[in-house]
Design an enzyme around this catalytic site. Structure first.
Site: not given
Ligand code: GLN
Length: 216
Positions: A55-57, A87, A119, A148-149, A185, A187
Site C-alpha cells: 500500500g503506502e508505507s 512491498c 523505496r 508496483i512502485r 505482490h 496477493e
Molecule cells: N512505494 C510504496 C511505499 O513506499 C510501496 C508500493 C506498494 O506497496 N505497492 O510504500
C-alpha cells in the site's frame, strides 16, 4: 479442532486480497483456519501470524503508530510471532529505509528485519511490471512477480538474512527466522506458494504451541 488465525494488518492497502489468498492457501493445505483483519492492538492477541500488506508505507506506519500498534507488533515479533511483509509491509519491517530520490524518509517503522530497503528502487520508467522470479525455496517453477512502485533490498545487515530471490541484481525476497519480507505482490496473483511458505513458518514457530494451547 486446531484453528489457525492469520492476521492481516488492515489499516490501508491490499487487505482483502491478502485475506482471500490466505484463506485459499489454508484450504489448499488442508488446514483449519482463517484470515482476520487486524485494526487495533488487541486483535494482535488473537493471531498466530501477521501479514503486513502493500500500500503506502508512510500512511500505514503513521496509522499504526497512532493506534499504538507498532510497539505491540514489535514486541510480538521479538517473542517469535511470524510476520510476512509484502512491498510496503517489507518497508515497515526494515531496520533502515531510504527513498531512491529523496533519501532519508524518517517514517515510522518496526525496525525488525536486518536489511536496508530503498523505496521506489525501480524508477519511474518501470513503476509497475510483471516478471518471472526464481525462488528455489518454493520450487522450480517461476513465481509471477508483480512489482508496483516497488522497493528493493539494497543491503543485508546481518548473517541471519537468507536471500530467497533476486531480480536484476537487486534482492527482492528475504527471510530472517520468523520474518519474511518481499518487494512484490503475491496477493495479486493466484500463486499461493509464498503464503504457503509463510504458513509453514508459523507451523514451525513457537506460536504453534500457542495454537495448540488456544484450542485445547
Ligand atoms: N512505494 C510504496 C511505499 O513506499 C510501496 C508500493 C506498494 O506497496 N505497492 O510504500
Amino acid at each position: 479442532m486446531r484453528t489457525l488465525r492469520i492476521g492481516v494488518l488492515a489499516l490501508q492497502g491490499d487487505v482483502s486480497e491478502h485475506i482471500d489468498i490466505t484463506n485459499l492457501t489454508l484450504r489448499e493445505m488442508g488446514l483449519e483456519g482463517e484470515a482476520i483483519m487486524v485494526k487495533r492492538k488487541n486483535h494482535l492477541d488473537e493471531i498466530h501470524g501477521l501479514i503486513i500488506p502493500g500500500g503506502e508505507s508512510t500512511t500505514i506506519g503513521r496509522m499504526a503508530e497512532r493506534f499504538g500498534i507498532i510497539t505491540k507488533i514489535k514486541e510480538a515479533a521479538l517473542s517469535g510471532l511470524p510476520i510476512f511483509g509484502t512491498c510496503s509491509g517489507l518497508i515497515l519491517m526494515a531496520k533502515k529505509v531510504r527513498d531512491a530520490k529523496i533519501g532519508e524518509t524518517n517514517q515510522p517503522t518496526l525496525g525488525l528485519l536486518d536489511v536496508e530497503v530503498v523505496r521506489n528502487a525501480f524508477g519511474r520508467q518501470r513503476e509497475s511490471f510483471e516478471t518471472n522470479l526464481i525462488i528455489p525455496k518454493i520450487g522450480k517453477n517461476p513465481f509471477p512477480g508483480v512489482f508496483i512502485r516497488a522497493p528493493a533490498i539494497a543491503s543485508i545487515l546481518s548473517k541471519e538474512i537468507e536471500i530467497l530471490a533476486t531480480y536484476e541484481e537487486k534482492i527482492v525476497a528475504v527471510q530472517q527466522k520468523n520474518l519474511i519480507g518481499i518487494t512484490f505482490h503475491p496477493e495479486l496473483t493466484d500463486d499461493i506458494r509464498l503464503h504457503e511458505l509463510f504458513i509453514d513458518t508459523i507451523l514451525k514457530s513457537p506460536f504453534k504451541d500457542k495454537i495448540l494451547k488456544d484450542n485445547l
